[in-house]
Design an enzyme around this catalytic site. Structure first.
Site, PDB file in Angstrom:
ATOM      1  N   TRP A  79      -8.769  67.658 -17.467  1.00 33.62           N
ATOM      2  CA  TRP A  79      -8.949  67.317 -16.048  1.00 33.62           C
ATOM      3  C   TRP A  79     -10.247  67.918 -15.511  1.00 33.62           C
ATOM      4  O   TRP A  79     -10.954  67.296 -14.725  1.00 33.62           O
ATOM      5  CB  TRP A  79      -7.769  67.888 -15.278  1.00 33.62           C
ATOM      6  CG  TRP A  79      -7.342  67.158 -14.051  1.00 33.62           C
ATOM      7  CD1 TRP A  79      -8.130  66.715 -13.024  1.00 33.62           C
ATOM      8  CD2 TRP A  79      -6.007  66.815 -13.704  1.00 33.62           C
ATOM      9  NE1 TRP A  79      -7.372  66.135 -12.057  1.00 33.62           N
ATOM     10  CE2 TRP A  79      -6.046  66.181 -12.458  1.00 33.62           C
ATOM     11  CE3 TRP A  79      -4.773  67.012 -14.325  1.00 33.62           C
ATOM     12  CZ2 TRP A  79      -4.902  65.734 -11.796  1.00 33.62           C
ATOM     13  CZ3 TRP A  79      -3.648  66.572 -13.677  1.00 33.62           C
ATOM     14  CH2 TRP A  79      -3.704  65.923 -12.431  1.00 33.62           C
ATOM     15  N   SER A 103      -5.076  82.740 -11.968  1.00 33.97           N
ATOM     16  CA  SER A 103      -5.696  83.477 -13.070  1.00 33.97           C
ATOM     17  C   SER A 103      -4.815  84.629 -13.503  1.00 33.97           C
ATOM     18  O   SER A 103      -4.331  85.411 -12.672  1.00 33.97           O
ATOM     19  CB  SER A 103      -7.060  84.025 -12.635  1.00 33.97           C
ATOM     20  OG  SER A 103      -7.585  84.883 -13.631  1.00 33.97           O
ATOM     21  N   ARG A 105      -5.893  87.115 -14.871  1.00 39.77           N
ATOM     22  CA  ARG A 105      -6.591  88.375 -14.623  1.00 39.77           C
ATOM     23  C   ARG A 105      -5.914  89.124 -13.473  1.00 39.77           C
ATOM     24  O   ARG A 105      -6.007  90.345 -13.385  1.00 39.77           O
ATOM     25  CB  ARG A 105      -8.053  88.123 -14.250  1.00 39.77           C
ATOM     26  CG  ARG A 105      -8.933  87.603 -15.371  1.00 39.77           C
ATOM     27  CD  ARG A 105     -10.375  87.583 -14.930  1.00 39.77           C
ATOM     28  NE  ARG A 105     -10.853  88.933 -14.667  1.00 39.77           N
ATOM     29  CZ  ARG A 105     -11.934  89.208 -13.926  1.00 39.77           C
ATOM     30  NH1 ARG A 105     -12.611  88.236 -13.353  1.00 39.77           N
ATOM     31  NH2 ARG A 105     -12.320  90.454 -13.747  1.00 39.77           N
ATOM     32  N   LEU A 191     -11.180  60.074  -2.323  1.00 37.95           N
ATOM     33  CA  LEU A 191     -10.420  58.951  -2.864  1.00 37.95           C
ATOM     34  C   LEU A 191     -11.180  58.292  -4.009  1.00 37.95           C
ATOM     35  O   LEU A 191     -10.583  57.876  -5.002  1.00 37.95           O
ATOM     36  CB  LEU A 191     -10.138  57.928  -1.759  1.00 37.95           C
ATOM     37  CG  LEU A 191      -9.371  56.673  -2.168  1.00 37.95           C
ATOM     38  CD1 LEU A 191      -8.025  57.026  -2.781  1.00 37.95           C
ATOM     39  CD2 LEU A 191      -9.194  55.759  -0.962  1.00 37.95           C
ATOM     40  N   ARG A 201      -7.608  57.871 -16.945  1.00 34.91           N
ATOM     41  CA  ARG A 201      -6.447  58.554 -17.512  1.00 34.91           C
ATOM     42  C   ARG A 201      -5.153  57.758 -17.443  1.00 34.91           C
ATOM     43  O   ARG A 201      -4.124  58.214 -17.954  1.00 34.91           O
ATOM     44  CB  ARG A 201      -6.276  59.925 -16.835  1.00 34.91           C
ATOM     45  CG  ARG A 201      -7.431  60.865 -17.140  1.00 34.91           C
ATOM     46  CD  ARG A 201      -7.672  60.987 -18.635  1.00 34.91           C
ATOM     47  NE  ARG A 201      -8.884  61.748 -18.939  1.00 34.91           N
ATOM     48  CZ  ARG A 201      -9.319  61.997 -20.165  1.00 34.91           C
ATOM     49  NH1 ARG A 201      -8.656  61.531 -21.202  1.00 34.91           N
ATOM     50  NH2 ARG A 201     -10.430  62.685 -20.362  1.00 34.91           N
TER      51      ARG A 201
END
Length: 238
Positions: A79, A103, A105, A191, A201
Site C-alpha cells: 500500500w 510504531s 518503538r 478521491l 488492487r
C-alpha cells in the site's frame, strides 16, 4: 453509511472522516465559470462522466477520505508504494496524501498476526515469478497453518522475554515475525488517489489479501461518492 468493515482474520477498514461529495467534484470544475450547483442533477452527472473520460482529474482531488486501516505488514508495505508515488503518477502532482502508522518503538500492545487458515494457502503460479496460483491441498495448508502459529508464538515469547530483561522496544521487536504482523495506520487521500489504488488492487492479478482490503474500501467510497467512483473506475479500467 458503512463505517467499519472487517477484513481477513483480524483486520479492518474504518471510515474516520471525509470531505465532500459528488457535488464537490462538480463545483470544483464549475468554479472556472463562477458557477455552482446546489443539488446533483443529470447535467452534473454528465459533467463528472466527461471529467473522468477526458482525464480532467483535479476536481476529483477536492474530495478527501480519511481511513483507519489494520492490516498485516505485507499488505501495508504494498500500500505504501501509492503514498511514495502519489505526487508523480501520471503527472498529476496530487499531494493530498498522508500516512501515519503505529510504531513498536513506542507501543508494546500485544502483537497480532495474520494466520491463514488451512483452506487459504495458495500455491505458486505456473507461468509467473510472482503472485499465486490455486489453493493447495487442505492437508498441506493445515501443516503450514500449524507451523506458522508455532513460529509466531516463539517470536512473541522471545519478544516478551527481551522486554522483561529491559531490552528497548525498538530492538525487542526484531523477534516478531514481520510480514504477518498487524499494523494500524491512518490514510488520508483524495478521491482520485483512492480510485487509482482501487483500479490497480481490485485487479485479478493483485495479491488476494490486498484485494480484500480494496473491496472493503470500494464499499465505503461508493457509498460516499457513488457517481464519481463509478466513473473513475470505469474510465480507468476501460
Amino acid at each position: 453509511m458503512i463505517l467499519h468493515i472487517n477484513v481477513l482474520d483480524k483486520g479492518y477498514v474504518r471510515l474516520v472522516n471525509h470531505m465532500g461529495s459528488d457535488l464537490t467534484v462538480v463545483n470544483a470544475a464549475r468554479v472556472s465559470y463562477a458557477k455552482q450547483s446546489e443539488a446533483l442533477t443529470e447535467k452534473d452527472i454528465r459533467l463528472i462522466r466527461f471529467l473522468a473520460r477526458e482525464g480532467h482529474t483535479s476536481p476529483f482531488r477536492h474530495a478527501v477520505l480519511q481511513l483507519e486501516i489494520y492490516a498485516p505488514l505485507m499488505v501495508a508495505r504494498q500500500w505504501w508504494k501509492y503514498i511514495v508515488g502519489s505526487a508523480h503518477y501520471e503527472g498529476t502532482g496530487d499531494s493530498l496524501e498522508a500516512w501515519n502508522e503505529s510504531s513498536r518503538r513506542y507501543i508494546t500492545e500485544e502483537p497480532a498476526f495474520y494466520i491463514p487458515s488451512a483452506g487459504q494457502w495458495r500455491g505458486a503460479p505456473e507461468n509467473s515469478k510472482q503472485g499465486s496460483g490455486g489453493l493447495v491441498a487442505w492437508e498441506l495448508g493445515e501443516k503450514y497453518t500449524r507451523e506458522l502459529m508455532e513460529y509466531t508464538q516463539l517470536g512473541i515469547q522471545k519478544y516478551e522475554a527481551a522486554l522483561a530483561d529491559g531490552i528497548c522496544a525498538e530492538q525487542a521487536r526484531l523477534f516478531l515475525a514481520a510480514y504477518g504482523l498487524y499494523v494500524r495506520w491512518y490514510w488520508t487521500a483524495s478521491l482520485q488517489s483512492v480510485a487509482h489504488f482501487l483500479n490497480q488492487r481490485l485487479e485479478h492479478d493483485a495479491q488476494q489479501e490486498i484485494q480484500d482490503y480494496a473491496k472493503a474500501i470500494l464499499n465505503i467510497v461508493k457509498t460516499l461518492f457513488p457517481v464519481a467512483t463509478e466513473e473513475l473506475l470505469t474510465r480507468q479500467q476501460a
